[in-house]
Design an enzyme around this catalytic site. Structure first.
Site, PDB file in Angstrom:
ATOM      1  N   CYS A   1       4.309 -25.873  54.275  1.00  0.00           N
ATOM      2  CA  CYS A   1       3.694 -25.087  53.214  1.00  0.00           C
ATOM      3  C   CYS A   1       3.151 -23.766  53.738  1.00  0.00           C
ATOM      4  CB  CYS A   1       2.602 -25.904  52.531  1.00  0.00           C
ATOM      5  SG  CYS A   1       3.289 -27.319  51.623  1.00  0.00           S
TER       6      CYS A   1
ATOM      7  N   CYS B   1       0.151 -27.876  55.100  1.00  0.00           N
ATOM      8  CA  CYS B   1       0.863 -28.338  56.287  1.00  0.00           C
ATOM      9  C   CYS B   1       1.697 -27.174  56.838  1.00  0.00           C
ATOM     10  CB  CYS B   1       1.751 -29.527  55.942  1.00  0.00           C
ATOM     11  SG  CYS B   1       3.155 -29.102  54.878  1.00  0.00           S
TER      12      CYS B   1
ATOM     13  N   GLU C   1       2.027 -27.004  46.913  1.00  0.00           N
ATOM     14  CA  GLU C   1       2.043 -25.577  47.244  1.00  0.00           C
ATOM     15  C   GLU C   1       3.424 -24.968  47.038  1.00  0.00           C
ATOM     16  OE1 GLU C   1       0.898 -28.144  49.117  1.00  0.00           O
ATOM     17  OE2 GLU C   1      -0.344 -27.376  50.747  1.00  0.00           O
TER      18      GLU C   1
END
Length: 166
Positions: free
Chosen positions: A89, A86, A58
């Site tokens: 990100c 996560c 990402e």
């Protein structure tokens, strides 16, 4: 509600994720589409390849998309990623002002888009994201499970992988 093109985009992200296998990286792929639906960036995890802890698919795709557009604000863009983002990100997605995220497999251990945390839609923050989770979830989860199953059965590759009691 999931849109028809989400599945098509996710299949492309899954193909991008396959490239991570050659470097031993977790197979996560991400693509960024501009407001017209054209792919302007596509990346995969590169932490193992580069030794960079921030080299998640990402983050790398957002960097490339910003470079392609010539600005850090990715307003009107869509990020498609094979695994739920996560916390790191999710922070990058918010910072880039991405309005829409589509993801495949849920990550109940580290997900920040609805499973463990819901950073992307936290009303206390200055930007919220429209999230479509679980798109092609079975295919995305199978890709990850195949990787982790294979990783469990391979011999240690580096000293840090050696058992502590040997």
């Amino acid at each position: 509600m999931e849109r028809a093109e989400h599945r098509e985009w996710m299949r492309r992200a899954l193909a991008v994720a396959e490239g991570a296998l050659s470097s031993g990286d977790v197979p996560v792929g991400a693509i960024v589409l501009d407001p017209e639906g054209r792919v302007i960036a596509e990346r995969r995890n590169e932490r193992e390849q580069t030794g960079d802890p921030t080299a998640h698919a990402e983050v790398l795709a957002l960097r490339d998309a910003a470079a392609a557009r010539g600005e850090w604000r990715l307003e009107g863009c869509t990020l498609v990623v094979t695994l739920e983002p996560c916390v790191m990100c999710a922070g990058a997605i918010l910072a880039a002002r991405v309005p829409t995220v589509v993801f495949g497999a849920w990550d109940e251990k580290a997900g920040a888009a609805g499973s463990l945390y819901d950073v992307l839609r936290d009303r206390r923050l200055n930007h919220r994201v429209e999230v479509y989770g679980g798109v092609e979830a079975e295919a995305a989860a199978a890709q990850l499970l195949a990787f982790f199953g294979a990783a469990e059965h391979r011999p240690p590759q580096t000293p840090s992988e050696m058992p502590l009691d040997s």
